[in-house]
Each structure stands twice: as structure tokens, then as C-alpha cells.
Design a protein around this motif. Structure first.
Motif, PDB file in Angstrom:
ATOM      1  N   THR A 141      11.794   6.530  -4.948  1.00 52.89           N
ATOM      2  CA  THR A 141      11.865   7.293  -3.696  1.00 52.89           C
ATOM      3  C   THR A 141      10.599   7.135  -2.850  1.00 52.89           C
ATOM      4  O   THR A 141      10.389   7.868  -1.897  1.00 52.89           O
ATOM      5  N   ARG A 142       9.779   6.165  -3.208  1.00 56.22           N
ATOM      6  CA  ARG A 142       8.470   6.053  -2.544  1.00 56.22           C
ATOM      7  C   ARG A 142       8.583   5.650  -1.081  1.00 56.22           C
ATOM      8  O   ARG A 142       7.900   6.203  -0.216  1.00 56.22           O
ATOM      9  N   LEU A 143       9.460   4.681  -0.819  1.00 61.92           N
ATOM     10  CA  LEU A 143       9.615   4.238   0.571  1.00 61.92           C
ATOM     11  C   LEU A 143      10.227   5.365   1.411  1.00 61.92           C
ATOM     12  O   LEU A 143       9.781   5.637   2.524  1.00 61.92           O
ATOM     13  N   ARG A 144      11.226   6.038   0.837  1.00 61.86           N
ATOM     14  CA  ARG A 144      11.857   7.140   1.582  1.00 61.86           C
ATOM     15  C   ARG A 144      10.834   8.214   1.940  1.00 61.86           C
ATOM     16  O   ARG A 144      10.779   8.690   3.077  1.00 61.86           O
ATOM     17  N   THR A 145      10.018   8.581   0.967  1.00 62.38           N
ATOM     18  CA  THR A 145       8.994   9.607   1.205  1.00 62.38           C
ATOM     19  C   THR A 145       8.063   9.165   2.328  1.00 62.38           C
ATOM     20  O   THR A 145       7.725   9.956   3.221  1.00 62.38           O
ATOM     21  N   ASP A 201       0.825  -1.210   0.000  1.00 58.44           N
ATOM     22  CA  ASP A 201       0.000   0.000   0.000  1.00 58.44           C
ATOM     23  C   ASP A 201       0.862   1.262   0.000  1.00 58.44           C
ATOM     24  O   ASP A 201       0.533   2.250  -0.657  1.00 58.44           O
ATOM     25  N   LEU A 202       1.991   1.193   0.733  1.00 52.44           N
ATOM     26  CA  LEU A 202       2.891   2.359   0.770  1.00 52.44           C
ATOM     27  C   LEU A 202       3.512   2.632  -0.590  1.00 52.44           C
ATOM     28  O   LEU A 202       3.719   3.778  -0.980  1.00 52.44           O
ATOM     29  N   MET A 203       3.841   1.559  -1.301  1.00 51.84           N
ATOM     30  CA  MET A 203       4.504   1.705  -2.600  1.00 51.84           C
ATOM     31  C   MET A 203       3.545   2.254  -3.655  1.00 51.84           C
ATOM     32  O   MET A 203       3.961   2.931  -4.587  1.00 51.84           O
ATOM     33  N   LEU A 204       2.258   1.942  -3.483  1.00 54.36           N
ATOM     34  CA  LEU A 204       1.296   2.302  -4.528  1.00 54.36           C
ATOM     35  C   LEU A 204       0.565   3.601  -4.261  1.00 54.36           C
ATOM     36  O   LEU A 204       0.198   4.315  -5.193  1.00 54.36           O
ATOM     37  N   ASP A 205       0.314   3.886  -2.993  1.00 58.00           N
ATOM     38  CA  ASP A 205      -0.584   4.994  -2.674  1.00 58.00           C
ATOM     39  C   ASP A 205       0.171   6.087  -1.919  1.00 58.00           C
ATOM     40  O   ASP A 205       0.576   5.907  -0.769  1.00 58.00           O
ATOM     41  N   ARG A 206       0.337   7.194  -2.586  1.00 64.30           N
ATOM     42  CA  ARG A 206       1.059   8.322  -1.996  1.00 64.30           C
ATOM     43  C   ARG A 206       0.412   8.775  -0.689  1.00 64.30           C
ATOM     44  O   ARG A 206       1.078   9.262   0.216  1.00 64.30           O
ATOM     45  N   ASP A 207      -0.894   8.608  -0.611  1.00 68.62           N
ATOM     46  CA  ASP A 207      -1.630   9.075   0.567  1.00 68.62           C
ATOM     47  C   ASP A 207      -1.933   7.956   1.560  1.00 68.62           C
ATOM     48  O   ASP A 207      -2.790   8.123   2.424  1.00 68.62           O
ATOM     49  N   ALA A 208      -1.247   6.830   1.410  1.00 66.64           N
ATOM     50  CA  ALA A 208      -1.487   5.732   2.370  1.00 66.64           C
ATOM     51  C   ALA A 208      -1.282   6.266   3.783  1.00 66.64           C
ATOM     52  O   ALA A 208      -0.365   7.059   4.035  1.00 66.64           O
ATOM     53  N   ASP A 209      -2.137   5.847   4.687  1.00 67.49           N
ATOM     54  CA  ASP A 209      -2.072   6.321   6.060  1.00 67.49           C
ATOM     55  C   ASP A 209      -1.087   5.434   6.839  1.00 67.49           C
ATOM     56  O   ASP A 209      -1.351   4.263   7.079  1.00 67.49           O
TER      57      ASP A 209
END
Ligand SMILES: Nc1ncnc2c1ncn2[C@@H]1O[C@H](COP(=O)(O)OP(=O)(O)O)[C@@H](O)[C@H]1O
Ligand SMILES: [Mg+2]
Length: 257
Positions: free
Chosen positions: A108-112, A61-69
Motif C-alpha cells: 500500500t506504499r504507493l497508494r499512501t 524513494d517513495l517505496m522506501l521512505d514513508r516520509d519522502a517529500d
């Protein structure tokens, strides 16, 4: 928060055992707040900490959704000061989707995501899959350091040069702060050839090798059946004692910088 990737292109070298043992030692012996990121679809780390599931959110979910909670994705465990971002097989398709989605940066998705919780933890430990793929590249981009567990056998060095190159490329292009902290010799059995292997590592990989070696211990099998960290399952086993020594050496090296 200091972020450490536990990484090797090979499977079965104790990446997961090392991640779990570091998390347990740092949180229980040193009172550090630890976030474990399970970055392997096998989900072995998640299983050990009792948070493997298909009903809850995961790293996919973190990798796909920028707004994942993050509060939804991060799972608390029964251990004080250990939280986990779990993984399961959905990471497989998530990785393919990330590769197809160029609408925002892919590496950079995980870092963000992790930056959002950086104040809540002292350490973030990322347990990686035996691969170089978009997940492991994300892990290296998000990390301050990489620790490479190595089991010395006849194929031990396959992929190490490639991994080192990947770390260098990541450092040059995406994460100038990334440091190769060192190789950790695991499953050590004092067999003929192990010293030669260690010498090869020091000479050819130009990488520090931790003084502590993690000895092979029959207790590790029992701990995995009970889904318990080895240090909890048998604190006096050779592997548990060595992991405690390793974490102490790791922390001393950190202080030296
Ligand atoms: N010090 C050790 N003593 C005994 N068995 C070990 C030790 N380290 C790893 N193992 C075993 O080796 C296998 C691979 O370990 P694991 O941590 O899952 O590796 P990886 O995550 O690199 O694939 C597991 O079955 C584990 O129990
Ligand atoms: Mg593993």
C-alpha cells in the motif's frame, strides 16, 4: 484524482506509448492536471518527459521512505499540467528492500504516497513494468482502473489470464474499487488473425475491448528518437489520431461509469 494503471505482463505492447499519449491528450486537449507515475525501472516514460536522472529522487524513494517529500519526488516537465514521478534502475534494489522490510505494509506504499497529492491532479497514470512484482501490485492497489494495452500477435495472450487473476485478487483483498476498464488494441495492422485475436479477447477474458484501435505508424519510431509524445511529434499520424480518439472514448466511458 482518478488513478489508472496501464498494465500488461508483456513488454513491447505499447504500455509506455499509451501512458505518454494519454497524459499528453488529457493535459493538452482537455486541460486536465496529470501526474504520470513511471513504475518501470527502464524509465522510458521519464525519458520521454525529460526527467530521467540519477541526481533527483524517484519512485524508489517513495517505496522506501514513508516520509519522502512528494514535492522533491514529483518532477515538473516542460509540458503544462504534466508532472512525473520518475523511475530509474534504483527501483530494482528498492523492490528487493521493500520485500525484506515487513515493518510496514508492503503493498500500500504507493497508494499512501499518492493520496497526499490527490487534490493537485485530475488524473494519475501509472506506466508499469512487464511483470507482476511488488511495484505492479502497489500500482493496482493505488488504482481505480486498469487499462490493458494488447498487441495482437501469436503470443499476445500470454499472461492475460494471470493479470486478470491478479486484478481480481487485488480487488478482493486490498482495493475493492479497482475496475478493469478495458483492453486497448495497439500496433494494429489489419492483418489476418487480428480479428480472431480480438474475438478471443472478448470471449475468453470477459473484458471490454475499446472500439478504438491504435494503428501501427512509422512516425512512432521518429517520436521516440526525439523523446517526444507522438501527438506532439506528428499530430496527423495514424497513431496520434487514434490515441486522441481513444482518450475521447475513454472519457465517454468514464462518464457512463
Ligand atoms: N502504434 C505504434 N506504431 C508503431 N510503433 C509502435 C506503436 N506502438 C508501440 N510501438 C513501438 O513498440 C515498441 C514498444 O512500445 P512501448 O510503448 O515501449 O511498449 P511497452 O511499454 O509495453 O514495453 C516501441 O519501440 C514503440 O515505438
Ligand atoms: Mg514501457
Amino acid at each position: 484524482m482518478k488513478t489508472v494503471s496501464i498494465i500488461n505482463l508483456k513488454g513491447g505492447v505499447a504500455k509506455t506509448l499509451t501512458t505518454v499519449s494519454m497524459a499528453y491528450a488529457l493535459s493538452q486537449q482537455y486541460n486536465a492536471r496529470v501526474l504520470v507515475v513511471d513504475n518501470d525501472k527502464q524509465g522510458n516514460c521519464s525519458k520521454t518527459f525529460g526527467v530521467h536522472s540519477y541526481d533527483r529522487q524517484s519512485i524508489a524513494d517513495l517505496m522506501l521512505d514513508r516520509d519522502a517529500d512528494l514535492a522533491e519526488v514529483i518532477q515538473h516537465t516542460k509540458y503544462d499540467r504534466i508532472d512525473v514521478i520518475p523511475a530509474n534502475m534504483t527501483l530494482l534494489t528498492a523492490n528487493m528492500q521493500v520485500m525484506m522490510d515487513s515493518s510496514r505494509p508492503q503493498q500500500t506504499r504507493l497508494r499512501t504516497a499518492l493520496r497526499k497529492v490527490a487534490d493537485l491532479y485530475d488524473y494519475c497514470l501509472i506506466d508499469n513494468a512487464p511483470d507482476i512484482n511488488i511495484s505492479t501490485v502497489n500500482a493496482l492497489v493505488a488504482s481505480d482502473e486498469a487499462v490493458i494495452p494488447v498487441k495482437i500477435d501469436s503470443y499476445a495472450f500470454d499472461g492475460l489470464i494471470e493479470l486478470k487473476n491478479q486484478i481480481e485478487i487485488t480487488r478482493e483483498e486490498l482495493n475493492p474499487g479497482l475496475r478493469l476498464a478495458g483492453c486497448l488494441i495497439t500496433c494494429f495492422q489489419r492483418q489476418a488473425g487480428e480479428q480472431t485475436g480480438e474475438d478471443w479477447l472478448r470471449e475468453n477474458l470477459d473484458c471490454p475491448v475499446y472500439k478504438t484501435h491504435i494503428r501501427y505508424s512509422g512516425k512512432v519510431v521518429g517520436s521516440s528518437f526525439e523523446c517526444k509524445p507522438i501527438i506532439e511529434y506528428s499530430k496527423t499520424s495514424a497513431a496520434a489520431r487514434d490515441y486522441l480518439d481513444f482518450v475521447s472514448e475513454f472519457l465517454t466511458a468514464e462518464k457512463r461509469g
